[in-house]
Design a protein around this motif. Sequence first.
Motif, PDB file in Angstrom:
ATOM      1  N   GLY A  39       0.812  -1.221   0.000  1.00  0.00           N
ATOM      2  CA  GLY A  39       0.000   0.000   0.000  1.00  0.00           C
ATOM      3  C   GLY A  39       0.835   1.256   0.000  1.00  0.00           C
ATOM      4  O   GLY A  39       2.049   1.235  -0.168  1.00  0.00           O
ATOM      5  N   ARG A  40       0.203   2.350   0.197  1.00  0.00           N
ATOM      6  CA  ARG A  40       0.912   3.636   0.130  1.00  0.00           C
ATOM      7  C   ARG A  40       1.806   3.894   1.334  1.00  0.00           C
ATOM      8  O   ARG A  40       2.600   4.822   1.346  1.00  0.00           O
ATOM      9  CB  ARG A  40      -0.079   4.774  -0.083  1.00  0.00           C
ATOM     10  N   HIS A  41       1.665   3.079   2.380  1.00  0.00           N
ATOM     11  CA  HIS A  41       2.497   3.242   3.574  1.00  0.00           C
ATOM     12  C   HIS A  41       3.685   2.280   3.597  1.00  0.00           C
ATOM     13  O   HIS A  41       4.419   2.245   4.579  1.00  0.00           O
ATOM     14  CB  HIS A  41       1.658   3.042   4.836  1.00  0.00           C
ATOM     15  N   ASP A  42       3.858   1.508   2.526  1.00  0.00           N
ATOM     16  CA  ASP A  42       4.953   0.532   2.460  1.00  0.00           C
ATOM     17  C   ASP A  42       4.985  -0.372   3.693  1.00  0.00           C
ATOM     18  O   ASP A  42       6.021  -0.545   4.332  1.00  0.00           O
ATOM     19  CB  ASP A  42       6.303   1.230   2.305  1.00  0.00           C
ATOM     20  N   ASP A  43       3.842  -0.957   4.002  1.00  0.00           N
ATOM     21  CA  ASP A  43       3.739  -1.837   5.166  1.00  0.00           C
ATOM     22  C   ASP A  43       4.294  -3.223   4.865  1.00  0.00           C
ATOM     23  O   ASP A  43       4.085  -3.765   3.796  1.00  0.00           O
ATOM     24  CB  ASP A  43       2.274  -2.006   5.575  1.00  0.00           C
ATOM     25  N   PHE A  44       4.970  -3.787   5.862  1.00  0.00           N
ATOM     26  CA  PHE A  44       5.309  -5.204   5.830  1.00  0.00           C
ATOM     27  C   PHE A  44       4.031  -5.936   6.237  1.00  0.00           C
ATOM     28  O   PHE A  44       3.851  -6.311   7.385  1.00  0.00           O
ATOM     29  CB  PHE A  44       6.417  -5.549   6.832  1.00  0.00           C
ATOM     30  N   ALA A  45       3.126  -6.116   5.305  1.00  0.00           N
ATOM     31  CA  ALA A  45       1.797  -6.631   5.637  1.00  0.00           C
ATOM     32  C   ALA A  45       1.557  -8.049   5.153  1.00  0.00           C
ATOM     33  O   ALA A  45       0.461  -8.571   5.300  1.00  0.00           O
ATOM     34  CB  ALA A  45       0.729  -5.706   5.051  1.00  0.00           C
ATOM     35  N   PHE A  46       2.555  -8.688   4.574  1.00  0.00           N
ATOM     36  CA  PHE A  46       2.378 -10.022   4.011  1.00  0.00           C
ATOM     37  C   PHE A  46       3.173 -11.020   4.824  1.00  0.00           C
ATOM     38  O   PHE A  46       4.401 -10.954   4.864  1.00  0.00           O
ATOM     39  CB  PHE A  46       2.838 -10.027   2.549  1.00  0.00           C
ATOM     40  N   ASP A  47       2.473 -11.916   5.499  1.00  0.00           N
ATOM     41  CA  ASP A  47       3.124 -12.944   6.312  1.00  0.00           C
ATOM     42  C   ASP A  47       3.184 -14.256   5.556  1.00  0.00           C
ATOM     43  O   ASP A  47       2.194 -14.685   4.958  1.00  0.00           O
ATOM     44  CB  ASP A  47       2.341 -13.192   7.603  1.00  0.00           C
ATOM     45  N   ILE A  48       4.339 -14.890   5.614  1.00  0.00           N
ATOM     46  CA  ILE A  48       4.503 -16.232   5.079  1.00  0.00           C
ATOM     47  C   ILE A  48       4.923 -17.115   6.248  1.00  0.00           C
ATOM     48  O   ILE A  48       5.982 -16.905   6.837  1.00  0.00           O
ATOM     49  CB  ILE A  48       5.563 -16.282   3.961  1.00  0.00           C
ATOM     50  N   ASN A  49       4.062 -18.067   6.597  1.00  0.00           N
ATOM     51  CA  ASN A  49       4.379 -18.990   7.677  1.00  0.00           C
ATOM     52  C   ASN A  49       5.103 -20.181   7.068  1.00  0.00           C
ATOM     53  O   ASN A  49       4.509 -20.997   6.361  1.00  0.00           O
ATOM     54  CB  ASN A  49       3.113 -19.432   8.409  1.00  0.00           C
ATOM     55  N   VAL A  50       6.378 -20.266   7.339  1.00  0.00           N
ATOM     56  CA  VAL A  50       7.236 -21.276   6.723  1.00  0.00           C
ATOM     57  C   VAL A  50       6.867 -22.681   7.204  1.00  0.00           C
ATOM     58  O   VAL A  50       6.859 -23.623   6.414  1.00  0.00           O
ATOM     59  CB  VAL A  50       8.719 -20.955   7.010  1.00  0.00           C
ATOM     60  N   GLU A  51       6.541 -22.828   8.476  1.00  0.00           N
ATOM     61  CA  GLU A  51       6.218 -24.149   9.013  1.00  0.00           C
ATOM     62  C   GLU A  51       4.891 -24.686   8.472  1.00  0.00           C
ATOM     63  O   GLU A  51       4.764 -25.855   8.166  1.00  0.00           O
ATOM     64  CB  GLU A  51       6.173 -24.116  10.538  1.00  0.00           C
ATOM     65  N   GLU A  52       3.898 -23.824   8.383  1.00  0.00           N
ATOM     66  CA  GLU A  52       2.574 -24.250   7.941  1.00  0.00           C
ATOM     67  C   GLU A  52       2.398 -24.166   6.423  1.00  0.00           C
ATOM     68  O   GLU A  52       1.483 -24.774   5.867  1.00  0.00           O
ATOM     69  CB  GLU A  52       1.489 -23.419   8.633  1.00  0.00           C
ATOM     70  N   GLY A  53       3.220 -23.351   5.752  1.00  0.00           N
ATOM     71  CA  GLY A  53       3.122 -23.217   4.309  1.00  0.00           C
ATOM     72  C   GLY A  53       1.921 -22.412   3.862  1.00  0.00           C
ATOM     73  O   GLY A  53       1.282 -22.730   2.861  1.00  0.00           O
ATOM     74  N   VAL A  54       1.608 -21.356   4.619  1.00  0.00           N
ATOM     75  CA  VAL A  54       0.496 -20.478   4.267  1.00  0.00           C
ATOM     76  C   VAL A  54       0.983 -19.038   4.246  1.00  0.00           C
ATOM     77  O   VAL A  54       1.995 -18.690   4.858  1.00  0.00           O
ATOM     78  CB  VAL A  54      -0.698 -20.629   5.242  1.00  0.00           C
ATOM     79  N   ALA A  55       0.229 -18.186   3.528  1.00  0.00           N
ATOM     80  CA  ALA A  55       0.594 -16.780   3.415  1.00  0.00           C
ATOM     81  C   ALA A  55      -0.671 -15.937   3.475  1.00  0.00           C
ATOM     82  O   ALA A  55      -1.756 -16.386   3.103  1.00  0.00           O
ATOM     83  CB  ALA A  55       1.345 -16.529   2.114  1.00  0.00           C
ATOM     84  N   ASN A  56      -0.507 -14.674   3.930  1.00  0.00           N
ATOM     85  CA  ASN A  56      -1.661 -13.806   4.090  1.00  0.00           C
ATOM     86  C   ASN A  56      -1.232 -12.339   4.069  1.00  0.00           C
ATOM     87  O   ASN A  56      -0.258 -11.966   4.712  1.00  0.00           O
ATOM     88  CB  ASN A  56      -2.334 -14.120   5.432  1.00  0.00           C
ATOM     89  N   CYS A  57      -1.973 -11.513   3.327  1.00  0.00           N
ATOM     90  CA  CYS A  57      -1.789 -10.064   3.383  1.00  0.00           C
ATOM     91  C   CYS A  57      -2.801  -9.513   4.372  1.00  0.00           C
ATOM     92  O   CYS A  57      -4.007  -9.788   4.270  1.00  0.00           O
ATOM     93  CB  CYS A  57      -2.007  -9.426   2.006  1.00  0.00           C
ATOM     94  N   TRP A  58      -2.326  -8.709   5.311  1.00  0.00           N
ATOM     95  CA  TRP A  58      -3.180  -8.173   6.368  1.00  0.00           C
ATOM     96  C   TRP A  58      -3.847  -6.862   5.983  1.00  0.00           C
ATOM     97  O   TRP A  58      -4.667  -6.348   6.733  1.00  0.00           O
ATOM     98  CB  TRP A  58      -2.369  -8.008   7.651  1.00  0.00           C
ATOM     99  N   ARG A  59      -3.526  -6.308   4.805  1.00  0.00           N
ATOM    100  CA  ARG A  59      -4.169  -5.059   4.383  1.00  0.00           C
ATOM    101  C   ARG A  59      -5.594  -5.347   3.923  1.00  0.00           C
ATOM    102  O   ARG A  59      -5.844  -6.229   3.118  1.00  0.00           O
ATOM    103  CB  ARG A  59      -3.389  -4.405   3.244  1.00  0.00           C
ATOM    104  N   ALA A  60      -6.540  -4.558   4.430  1.00  0.00           N
ATOM    105  CA  ALA A  60      -7.957  -4.753   4.105  1.00  0.00           C
ATOM    106  C   ALA A  60      -8.226  -4.592   2.611  1.00  0.00           C
ATOM    107  O   ALA A  60      -9.079  -5.276   2.051  1.00  0.00           O
ATOM    108  CB  ALA A  60      -8.812  -3.783   4.904  1.00  0.00           C
ATOM    109  N   LYS A  61      -7.514  -3.707   1.947  1.00  0.00           N
ATOM    110  CA  LYS A  61      -7.741  -3.486   0.518  1.00  0.00           C
ATOM    111  C   LYS A  61      -7.208  -4.620  -0.342  1.00  0.00           C
ATOM    112  O   LYS A  61      -7.546  -4.721  -1.508  1.00  0.00           O
ATOM    113  CB  LYS A  61      -7.137  -2.164   0.067  1.00  0.00           C
ATOM    114  N   CYS A  62      -6.371  -5.467   0.204  1.00  0.00           N
ATOM    115  CA  CYS A  62      -5.831  -6.593  -0.546  1.00  0.00           C
ATOM    116  C   CYS A  62      -6.400  -7.894  -0.005  1.00  0.00           C
ATOM    117  O   CYS A  62      -7.231  -8.526  -0.626  1.00  0.00           O
ATOM    118  CB  CYS A  62      -4.304  -6.601  -0.493  1.00  0.00           C
ATOM    119  N   GLY A  63      -5.907  -8.301   1.162  1.00  0.00           N
ATOM    120  CA  GLY A  63      -6.420  -9.481   1.827  1.00  0.00           C
ATOM    121  C   GLY A  63      -6.086 -10.810   1.172  1.00  0.00           C
ATOM    122  O   GLY A  63      -6.732 -11.823   1.452  1.00  0.00           O
TER     123      GLY A  63
END
Length: 92
Positions: A39-63
């Motif tokens: 986003g426009r704030h350059d947030d580190f908003a994307f988590d990748i869980n290495v153990e579980e093998g899942v990923a998620n963007c926490w920004r509401a506009k993306c998700g």
Amino acid sequence: MRSTSEQERIRQFIEREFSRVDRSRDPEIRVYCPFCDGGRHDDFAFDINVEEGVANCWRAKCGWSGTIEQLLQAYYDIDYDEACDFLGGEEV
């Protein structure tokens, strides 16, 4: 939980493709979202869980949310089998 070799391949993917990485939450690694770029704030908003093998963007506009296979498919524009091959050690 993902196998040790899959976890290593996920970490290699992160190191190769993301220049700025926050490792303070290991096994979750936070990066800029490859889909909304943080986003426009350059947030580190994307988590990748290495153990579980899942990923998620926490920004509401993306998700964006999914498995590591789905992330690889979207990131590299490959199919599911190719994503599985990548986790098994083959290069994309």
